[in-house]
Scaffold this motif. Structure first.
Motif, PDB file in Angstrom:
ATOM      1  N   SER A 136     -19.039   7.602 -35.794  1.00 34.86           N
ATOM      2  CA  SER A 136     -19.943   8.639 -35.947  1.00 34.86           C
ATOM      3  C   SER A 136     -20.297   9.244 -35.172  1.00 34.86           C
ATOM      4  O   SER A 136     -20.819  10.304 -34.506  1.00 34.86           O
ATOM      5  CB  SER A 136     -21.073   8.126 -36.620  1.00 34.86           C
ATOM      6  OG  SER A 136     -21.875   8.725 -36.715  1.00 34.86           O
ATOM      7  N   ARG A 137     -20.567   8.298 -34.000  1.00 38.06           N
ATOM      8  CA  ARG A 137     -20.776   8.876 -31.852  1.00 38.06           C
ATOM      9  C   ARG A 137     -19.967   9.641 -31.740  1.00 38.06           C
ATOM     10  O   ARG A 137     -20.368  10.452 -30.911  1.00 38.06           O
ATOM     11  CB  ARG A 137     -21.115   7.306 -31.386  1.00 38.06           C
ATOM     12  CG  ARG A 137     -22.000   6.692 -32.035  1.00 38.06           C
ATOM     13  CD  ARG A 137     -22.043   5.215 -30.700  1.00 38.06           C
ATOM     14  NE  ARG A 137     -22.650   4.402 -31.090  1.00 38.06           N
ATOM     15  CZ  ARG A 137     -23.715   3.286 -30.291  1.00 38.06           C
ATOM     16  NH1 ARG A 137     -22.751   2.686 -29.695  1.00 38.06           N
ATOM     17  NH2 ARG A 137     -24.516   2.763 -30.731  1.00 38.06           N
ATOM     18  N   ALA A 171     -20.312  13.864 -33.476  1.00 38.44           N
ATOM     19  CA  ALA A 171     -21.887  13.889 -32.628  1.00 38.44           C
ATOM     20  C   ALA A 171     -21.356  13.833 -31.558  1.00 38.44           C
ATOM     21  O   ALA A 171     -22.249  15.819 -30.660  1.00 38.44           O
ATOM     22  CB  ALA A 171     -22.793  12.666 -32.500  1.00 38.44           C
ATOM     23  N   THR A 212     -17.164  18.001 -38.744  1.00 37.82           N
ATOM     24  CA  THR A 212     -17.819  17.766 -40.327  1.00 37.82           C
ATOM     25  C   THR A 212     -17.367  17.951 -41.531  1.00 37.82           C
ATOM     26  O   THR A 212     -17.133  16.762 -42.256  1.00 37.82           O
ATOM     27  CB  THR A 212     -18.644  19.142 -40.963  1.00 37.82           C
ATOM     28  OG1 THR A 212     -19.214  19.120 -39.897  1.00 37.82           O
ATOM     29  CG2 THR A 212     -19.381  19.049 -42.497  1.00 37.82           C
ATOM     30  N   ARG A 230     -16.413  14.119 -41.063  1.00 33.20           N
ATOM     31  CA  ARG A 230     -16.798  13.178 -41.420  1.00 33.20           C
ATOM     32  C   ARG A 230     -17.178  12.945 -42.753  1.00 33.20           C
ATOM     33  O   ARG A 230     -18.019  12.346 -43.625  1.00 33.20           O
ATOM     34  CB  ARG A 230     -18.578  13.051 -40.668  1.00 33.20           C
ATOM     35  CG  ARG A 230     -17.626  12.741 -39.075  1.00 33.20           C
ATOM     36  CD  ARG A 230     -17.651  11.698 -38.707  1.00 33.20           C
ATOM     37  NE  ARG A 230     -18.934  10.707 -39.445  1.00 33.20           N
ATOM     38  CZ  ARG A 230     -18.557   9.352 -40.091  1.00 33.20           C
ATOM     39  NH1 ARG A 230     -17.796   9.050 -39.650  1.00 33.20           N
ATOM     40  NH2 ARG A 230     -20.272   8.311 -40.393  1.00 33.20           N
ATOM     41  N   GLU A 244     -22.974  12.135 -49.324  1.00 35.77           N
ATOM     42  CA  GLU A 244     -23.504  12.474 -48.236  1.00 35.77           C
ATOM     43  C   GLU A 244     -23.225  13.545 -47.542  1.00 35.77           C
ATOM     44  O   GLU A 244     -24.351  13.988 -46.948  1.00 35.77           O
ATOM     45  CB  GLU A 244     -22.456  11.227 -47.307  1.00 35.77           C
ATOM     46  CG  GLU A 244     -23.095   9.597 -48.057  1.00 35.77           C
ATOM     47  CD  GLU A 244     -22.048   8.725 -46.871  1.00 35.77           C
ATOM     48  OE1 GLU A 244     -21.054   9.220 -45.761  1.00 35.77           O
ATOM     49  OE2 GLU A 244     -22.439   7.470 -47.489  1.00 35.77           O
ATOM     50  N   VAL A 262     -25.139  14.536 -44.245  1.00 39.84           N
ATOM     51  CA  VAL A 262     -23.859  14.668 -42.639  1.00 39.84           C
ATOM     52  C   VAL A 262     -23.446  16.199 -41.641  1.00 39.84           C
ATOM     53  O   VAL A 262     -24.048  16.390 -41.076  1.00 39.84           O
ATOM     54  CB  VAL A 262     -22.435  14.272 -43.425  1.00 39.84           C
ATOM     55  CG1 VAL A 262     -21.162  14.775 -42.524  1.00 39.84           C
ATOM     56  CG2 VAL A 262     -22.200  13.205 -44.098  1.00 39.84           C
ATOM     57  N   ARG A 285     -27.666  16.120 -40.096  1.00 33.55           N
ATOM     58  CA  ARG A 285     -27.375  15.659 -39.166  1.00 33.55           C
ATOM     59  C   ARG A 285     -26.586  16.466 -37.827  1.00 33.55           C
ATOM     60  O   ARG A 285     -27.064  16.597 -36.730  1.00 33.55           O
ATOM     61  CB  ARG A 285     -26.697  14.225 -39.063  1.00 33.55           C
ATOM     62  CG  ARG A 285     -26.713  13.574 -37.678  1.00 33.55           C
ATOM     63  CD  ARG A 285     -26.380  12.009 -38.134  1.00 33.55           C
ATOM     64  NE  ARG A 285     -25.074  11.740 -38.477  1.00 33.55           N
ATOM     65  CZ  ARG A 285     -24.766  11.359 -39.812  1.00 33.55           C
ATOM     66  NH1 ARG A 285     -26.160  11.091 -40.442  1.00 33.55           N
ATOM     67  NH2 ARG A 285     -23.268  11.147 -40.160  1.00 33.55           N
TER      68      ARG A 285
END
Length: 499
Positions: free
Chosen positions: A9-10, A13, A128, A131, A137, A141, A144
């Motif tokens: 996730s990090r 991002a 994307t 993820r 979700e 996703v 975010r």
């Protein structure tokens, strides 16, 4: 993250944030790279923004489409690496093209924005895709990562505009960004696939840096607004020309401030000398500074004159002090500020003279051309005060006519000074355009004396006023804060210097 695993996730991002920020850095810096060759106009800005938005749209669409067909882990690293290589080469490629193949400049400029912009914009849909592990979700996703990308774009914009451009040359910004992208690509490749192949792009980045050192079109100084150079006059030992974004902006004689090289400056000096008694000290305000040629002239010819100058570019102010002989104890007070804001701070009736000589490229900044701005100029002038402004226009002179109409709305007396073919005194000739000077006041100025001064300085310029000026203005519409299409009124032109 071991090879073969998904994207955390990090990390996701960070990739989306960084790639989105990089797109905006490239866009803003591209404007500064192109300004010396295309001018810093509304059209240039619109073109660059349009190309950048096209790159974002194409990259997002193709990135998403390809991510559905190919494992995105195979694509993210190369996208970052290739975009980094292109970004690092951009300064050298654009400047070389502008000097050696100017007809190709727009095409090459578009490619240097489109290629990295599209590749970087493709990162978000690829990330994307990696993820999205559950349809439940999807909204979370996508929302975010979209938000993270937008924040990245904001940070890239603010960081470039407020920090990077004021501290680093544009070539350094792009080479540094290219290096970061290639390093990021290598890390992504290693962590997702255990492959170090992206490092082969490192020599390309190095080549970009070395090429920038020898590429033509470099600046002595890159200020917040301009690519600036000071050029010595080979025919006059003390003569210096200030060149901003490729335009000969000001000529300064370090030893003799009464020497006026450009015709329009001699014209301004002529009408001002005719408007006020010889040698009388003045309280003067100048919208725009450049090389401060005319403030220096006033200080030399009218001892006791105090000139306050609003020059938006602090880098140009530094050049005046460091390379053009402006001394702290001189009678010229220069403030790094926008002219419209500086004008507001002046007391009512506090000035004998206001001089307008501010330019962004070849255009007077639109907010200094309007009825509202001229009303403020009139406010700060005393009853006998005079406003003189330098304009540049070409073709049908639509902007100059509109500005003359604007001044006629504000002042009782207006006169136009320029070449006889440009100001309508020779109706059989086609106007060529160039510099024009407008004179405005609420009291009459001795125009006969002004013409004699113009002739004595061998300008070849004439004066028109009254019915002649009204006929020349025609149906031109005055400019206002609500309607001032200055860039659109200006005709495309090839001249790259003031005269």
């Amino acid at each position: 993250m071991p090879p073969g695993h998904g994207l955390g996730s990090r990390a996701a991002a960070l990739l989306v944030f960084g790639s989105s920020a990089a797109v905006l850095v490239v866009e803003i810096v591209a404007l500064r790279l192109l300004a010396p060759y295309l001018g810093l106009t509304l059209e240039t800005s619109t073109m660059v923004i349009g190309i950048a938005l096209t790159a974002i749209a194409v990259g997002s669409w193709l990135g998403g489409r390809i991510a559905d067909q190919v494992d995105p882990r195979r694509l993210i690293g190369p996208s970052l690496g290739v975009s980094g290589a292109v970004v690092a080469l951009t300064p050298a490629v654009l400047r070389t093209t502008a000097e050696w193949a100017p007809a190709m400049l727009l095409l090459i400029a578009a490619l240097t924005i489109l290629v990295p912009g599209a590749l970087l914009s493709a990162v978000t849909p690829m990330v994307t895709k990696l993820r999205l592990t559950s349809l439940a979700e999807t909204g979370t996703v996508v929302g975010r990562l979209s938000g993270v990308g937008t924040v990245g774009a904001i940070v890239g914009t603010v960081l470039t505009g407020f920090v990077l451009v004021s501290r680093l040359p544009v070539s350094g910004i792009l080479i540094g960004l290219g290096t970061l992208l290639v390093v990021g690509a290598a890390l992504i490749e290693w962590r997702t696939r255990g492959w170090r192949g992206t490092l082969v792009l490192a020599p390309v980045v190095l080549a970009g840096g070395l090429a920038t050192l020898v590429a033509p079109g470099g600046c002595d100084t890159e200020t917040r607004y301009h690519c600036a150079r000071v050029v010595a006059d080979p025919d006059r030992a003390s003569g210096r020309t200030l060149v901003l974004d490729g335009l000969r902006h000001s000529y300064v004689d370090l030893d003799d401030p009464t020497f006026l090289e450009f015709t329009y400056v001699r014209a301004i000096a002529s009408v001002v000398d005719a408007a006020f008694p010889e040698g009388e000290p003045l309280a003067a305000y100048h919208l725009g500074g450049g090389g401060l040629t005319f403030p220096r002239y006033l200080a030399a010819t009218r001892p006791g004159t105090r000139s306050l100058v609003s020059e938006i570019d602090s880098g140009v102010v530094d050049i005046n002090r460091d390379r053009l002989g402006l001394r702290p104890e001189s009678a010229v007070d220069v403030r790094a500020e926008d002219g419209r804001l500086g004008l507001r701070r002046l007391d009512t009736g506090s000035r004998d003279l206001v001089v307008g000589d501010a330019f962004g490229g070849v255009s007077v900044p639109w907010h200094l051309t309007t009825v509202e701005a001229m009303t403020d100029v009139r406010r700060v002038l005393n009853d006998d005060g005079v406003y003189v402004v330098n304009l540049i226009d070409h073709g049908g002179l639509a902007f100059a006519r509109a500005e003359a109409a604007t001044l006629s709305e504000t002042f009782e007396h207006v006169a136009l000074v320029g070449d006889s073919t440009d100001i309508g005194l020779d109706p059989t000739a086609t106007p060529e355009g160039g510099n024009l000077v407008l004179l405005a006041s609420d009291r009459p100025v001795d125009l006969r004396a002004a013409q004699e001064a113009l002739d004595a300085r061998r300008t070849g310029w004439k004066i028109t006023t009254g019915d002649g000026l009204t006929s020349w203005i025609g149906n031109a519409r005055p400019l206002t804060d609500d309607y001032a299409p200055v860039d659109q009124l200006l005709q495309p032109s090839s001249p790259r210097s003031s005269q």
